[in-house]
Motif scaffolding. Structure first.
Motif, PDB file in Angstrom:
ATOM      1  N   UNK A 101       0.806  -1.221   0.000  1.00  0.00           N
ATOM      2  CA  UNK A 101       0.000   0.000   0.000  1.00  0.00           C
ATOM      3  C   UNK A 101       0.838   1.270   0.000  1.00  0.00           C
ATOM      4  N   UNK A 102       2.076   1.196   0.489  1.00  0.00           N
ATOM      5  CA  UNK A 102       2.942   2.380   0.490  1.00  0.00           C
ATOM      6  C   UNK A 102       3.264   2.849  -0.930  1.00  0.00           C
ATOM      7  N   UNK A 103       3.207   1.949  -1.900  1.00  0.00           N
ATOM      8  CA  UNK A 103       3.448   2.329  -3.294  1.00  0.00           C
ATOM      9  C   UNK A 103       2.322   3.193  -3.853  1.00  0.00           C
ATOM     10  N   UNK A 104       1.156   3.151  -3.219  1.00  0.00           N
ATOM     11  CA  UNK A 104      -0.023   3.837  -3.745  1.00  0.00           C
ATOM     12  C   UNK A 104      -0.490   4.997  -2.858  1.00  0.00           C
ATOM     13  N   UNK A 105       0.142   5.162  -1.708  1.00  0.00           N
ATOM     14  CA  UNK A 105      -0.266   6.226  -0.782  1.00  0.00           C
ATOM     15  C   UNK A 105      -0.050   7.594  -1.429  1.00  0.00           C
ATOM     16  N   UNK A 106      -1.035   8.450  -1.287  1.00  0.00           N
ATOM     17  CA  UNK A 106      -0.927   9.790  -1.864  1.00  0.00           C
ATOM     18  C   UNK A 106      -0.452  10.818  -0.852  1.00  0.00           C
ATOM     19  N   UNK A 107      -0.538  10.486   0.433  1.00  0.00           N
ATOM     20  CA  UNK A 107       0.012  11.365   1.456  1.00  0.00           C
ATOM     21  C   UNK A 107       0.474  10.522   2.642  1.00  0.00           C
ATOM     22  N   UNK A 108       1.499  10.963   3.330  1.00  0.00           N
ATOM     23  CA  UNK A 108       2.030  10.181   4.450  1.00  0.00           C
ATOM     24  C   UNK A 108       1.079  10.181   5.646  1.00  0.00           C
ATOM     25  N   UNK A 109       1.128   9.093   6.418  1.00  0.00           N
ATOM     26  CA  UNK A 109       0.313   9.005   7.637  1.00  0.00           C
ATOM     27  C   UNK A 109       1.178   8.889   8.884  1.00  0.00           C
ATOM     28  N   UNK A 110       2.478   9.036   8.730  1.00  0.00           N
ATOM     29  CA  UNK A 110       3.385   8.957   9.867  1.00  0.00           C
ATOM     30  C   UNK A 110       3.938   7.569  10.118  1.00  0.00           C
ATOM     31  N   UNK A 111       3.440   6.580   9.398  1.00  0.00           N
ATOM     32  CA  UNK A 111       3.948   5.209   9.506  1.00  0.00           C
ATOM     33  C   UNK A 111       3.662   4.513   8.181  1.00  0.00           C
ATOM     34  N   UNK A 112       4.195   3.337   8.029  1.00  0.00           N
ATOM     35  CA  UNK A 112       3.990   2.584   6.792  1.00  0.00           C
ATOM     36  C   UNK A 112       2.587   1.984   6.764  1.00  0.00           C
TER      37      UNK A 112
END
Length: 127
Positions: A101-112
């Motif tokens: 899912x990290x490959x598709x995240x559009x903004x960081x959430x503070x963790x992987x």
């Protein structure tokens, strides 16, 4: 590995992968050779997990399938308990798609975000 148009947004790519997996499962399930019972969206409230509710819901579905001499198909998210409940009822995993899912995240959430899997499971008629 699938290639995508460079202009395709990451979440659109992720949707293509997960929706594609669901479509392949439905295509496999909807064969004219025999009736089919298809399970999707089965969820047990966390307050009631581990008490047999999921197993009872799967049994309801397999009893329905058996009464109609139907095959059973299930499409599950990543949940060992869910997979185990279906395996106990005669389902076997036939296909899995796993995405980072990290490959598709559009903004960081503070963790992987980590990995996410969808599992396609099959149970023959009157298993």
């Amino acid at each position: 590995k699938t290639s995508y148009a460079p202009t395709e947004r990451p979440l659109d790519r992720l949707n293509s992968i997960t929706s594609g997996h669901m479509s392949v499962t439905l295509d496999r399930a909807c064969q004219p050779t025999h009736p089919t019972v298809y399970c999707i969206g089965l969820h047990v409230d966390p307050n009631f997990q581990g008490l047999g509710a999921g197993t009872r819901m799967v049994k309801w579905a397999t009893d329905l399938a058996d009464s109609k001499k139907a095959a059973g198909w299930a499409h599950l998210s990543d949940s060992l308990a869910g997979i185990t409940a279906f395996e106990k009822s005669g389902f076997k995993e036939v296909n899995t798609v796993t995405v980072d899912l990290d490959e598709y995240a559009t903004k960081p959430i503070g963790k992987a975000w980590g990995q996410y899997s969808q599992h396609c499971m099959y149970r023959p008629p009157n298993a």
